[in-house]
Design an enzyme around this catalytic site. Structure first.
Site, PDB file in Angstrom:
ATOM      1  N   ASP A 202       0.701  -1.213   0.029  1.00 43.67           N
ATOM      2  CA  ASP A 202       0.027   0.000   0.124  1.00 43.67           C
ATOM      3  C   ASP A 202       1.118   1.370   0.015  1.00 43.67           C
ATOM      4  OD1 ASP A 202      -2.261   1.708  -0.065  1.00 43.67           O
ATOM      5  OD2 ASP A 202      -2.677   1.022   2.115  1.00 43.67           O
TER       6      ASP A 202
ATOM      7  N   GLY B 235      -2.046   5.445   1.883  1.00 49.15           N
ATOM      8  CA  GLY B 235      -3.175   6.202   1.849  1.00 49.15           C
ATOM      9  C   GLY B 235      -4.020   6.027   2.810  1.00 49.15           C
ATOM     10  N   PHE B 236      -4.584   4.750   2.901  1.00 47.85           N
ATOM     11  CA  PHE B 236      -5.653   4.331   4.037  1.00 47.85           C
ATOM     12  C   PHE B 236      -5.018   4.744   5.494  1.00 47.85           C
ATOM     13  CE2 PHE B 236      -7.306   1.330   7.000  1.00 47.85           C
ATOM     14  CZ  PHE B 236      -8.726   1.486   6.708  1.00 47.85           C
TER      15      PHE B 236
ATOM     16  N   ASP C 164      -2.725   8.525  -2.116  1.00 50.02           N
ATOM     17  CA  ASP C 164      -3.847   9.006  -2.257  1.00 50.02           C
ATOM     18  C   ASP C 164      -4.504   9.510  -0.966  1.00 50.02           C
ATOM     19  OD1 ASP C 164      -4.228   6.307  -1.188  1.00 50.02           O
ATOM     20  OD2 ASP C 164      -6.450   6.128  -2.004  1.00 50.02           O
TER      21      ASP C 164
ATOM     22  N   GLN D 161     -10.636   7.972  -6.404  1.00 51.04           N
ATOM     23  CA  GLN D 161     -11.273   8.284  -5.386  1.00 51.04           C
ATOM     24  C   GLN D 161     -12.677   8.989  -5.726  1.00 51.04           C
ATOM     25  OE1 GLN D 161     -11.107   7.730  -2.303  1.00 51.04           O
ATOM     26  NE2 GLN D 161      -8.814   6.530  -2.204  1.00 51.04           N
TER      27      GLN D 161
ATOM     28  N   CYS E 265      -6.459 -26.452   4.069  1.00 50.09           N
ATOM     29  CA  CYS E 265      -5.330 -25.698   4.700  1.00 50.09           C
ATOM     30  C   CYS E 265      -4.906 -26.660   5.888  1.00 50.09           C
ATOM     31  CB  CYS E 265      -5.736 -24.479   5.197  1.00 50.09           C
ATOM     32  SG  CYS E 265      -6.915 -24.600   6.578  1.00 50.09           S
TER      33      CYS E 265
ATOM     34  N   CYS F  28      -7.375 -26.937   8.861  1.00 53.00           N
ATOM     35  CA  CYS F  28      -8.525 -28.054   8.557  1.00 53.00           C
ATOM     36  C   CYS F  28      -8.053 -29.502   8.691  1.00 53.00           C
ATOM     37  CB  CYS F  28      -9.381 -27.629   7.633  1.00 53.00           C
ATOM     38  SG  CYS F  28     -10.179 -26.011   7.939  1.00 53.00           S
TER      39      CYS F  28
END
Length: 313
Positions: A22, A25-26, A76, A128, A246, A249
């Site tokens: 990333d 921005g977040f 962003d 955006q 997986c 499991c």
């Protein structure tokens, strides 16, 4: 630049598959109480050591270049899902200005690295515009005019707006996105949301949901989420999901997984996180097969109906 000294994230992580970080921005959005945004970039207080940090579009690109990622994301400005239109417009304008600066710096870095070339790392823009369809279309038009991109990201959704609003935005925007470019929906990772997004033309996703839910004892199954702290699992010898391949499991019972959570054993958090990630990988592999053979529409509706039928167990 410690990671760069160790020859980038692929070698640092022993991961020989595509990497897409990333841009920050977040984090600009989520660290609202600790940051200040202006047209030059964002300044925030580190939650780790309390130090002051400055992130600009250029710096975001430089960091991702040094990490050796396959795709770098432009910095962003994310506006909350219920933000006023004026705030969304301001964030969109800033995002487009930052995109120009990101592209300029990314091109310069590619020129400074003989033998690497731009094909080694792509730069993707982030669209955006909040929940305002006209702003989303404005963002798309301006972004396509700004460069020849190899992929497009849709940001600023799943940040507080109702799910049906997100679906509407994707429905309307998806019809305008150019064919042939990967469409990356950022920050979406719940099973039914993923299928709704695929139905509306999205291709790629990222989210903390599978690991965050796993750490809190919630596991994805085809019959809905399972709460591993529920007493009903105390003596249950069955695997978490009989259809899953997986390690969790294939190896452990529901009874044992519940014991790990009740005893506050870290292994439980790791096993459920592993399962949830694998569950989503398998789900999207199935979705891809259904898209290719033309049966996705009916299949995904049936899948969501089954998933919702029981709720959390």
């Amino acid at each position: 630049y410690r990671v760069a000294a160790l020859r980038g994230l692929p070698r640092f992580m022993a991961w020989d598959r595509p990497l897409l970080p990333d841009s920050g921005g977040f984090q600009v959005f989520s660290l609202k109480a600790f940051r200040r945004v202006d047209d030059d970039g964002v300044e925030f207080t580190s939650h780790v050591d309390g130090g002051l940090r400055r992130l600009t579009p250029e710096r975001a690109v430089e960091i991702q270049w040094a990490l050796g990622a396959d795709v770098a994301m432009a910095l962003d400005h994310v506006a909350p899902g219920q933000a006023e239109r004026g705030d969304v417009e301001a964030a969109l304008t800033r995002t487009l200005r930052w995109l120009e600066r990101c592209a300029t710096r990314h091109q310069a870095l590619a020129g400074e690295a003989p033998g690497r070339g731009r094909e080694v790392q792509a730069l993707w823009p982030i669209l955006q515009g909040g929940t305002h369809l006209d702003l989303r279309r404005q963002a798309l038009a301006a972004t396509l005019e700004a460069g020849a991109w190899t992929g497009l990201a849709v940001g600023g959704l799943a940040v507080g707006e109702p799910n049906h609003t997100m679906y509407t935005v994707l429905e309307r925007l998806g019809a305008s996105l150019p064919a042939g470019l990967p469409r990356y929906l950022m920050g979406v990772g719940f099973p039914e949301d993923l299928l709704h997004a695929v139905a509306r033309g999205m291709d790629l996703f990222d989210c903390v949901a599978p690991t965050r839910n796993g750490r809190n004892g919630s596991a994805y199954t085809p019959d809905g989420p399972v709460n591993m702290r529920n007493a009903a699992h105390r003596r249950d010898p069955r695997p978490l999901d009989e259809t899953c391949d997986c390690e969790t499991c294939r190896t452990y019972s529901r009874g044992y997984l519940r014991h790990l959570f009740m005893a506050d054993e870290l292994l439980g958090l790791r096993l459920l996180s592993l399962h949830n990630v694998r569950f989503l990988v398998r789900l999207l592999a199935q979705a891809r097969e259904r898209v290719l053979d033309g049966t996705f529409a009916g299949w995904h509706q049936d899948w969501i109906t089954r998933y919702r039928a029981r709720g959390a167990a």
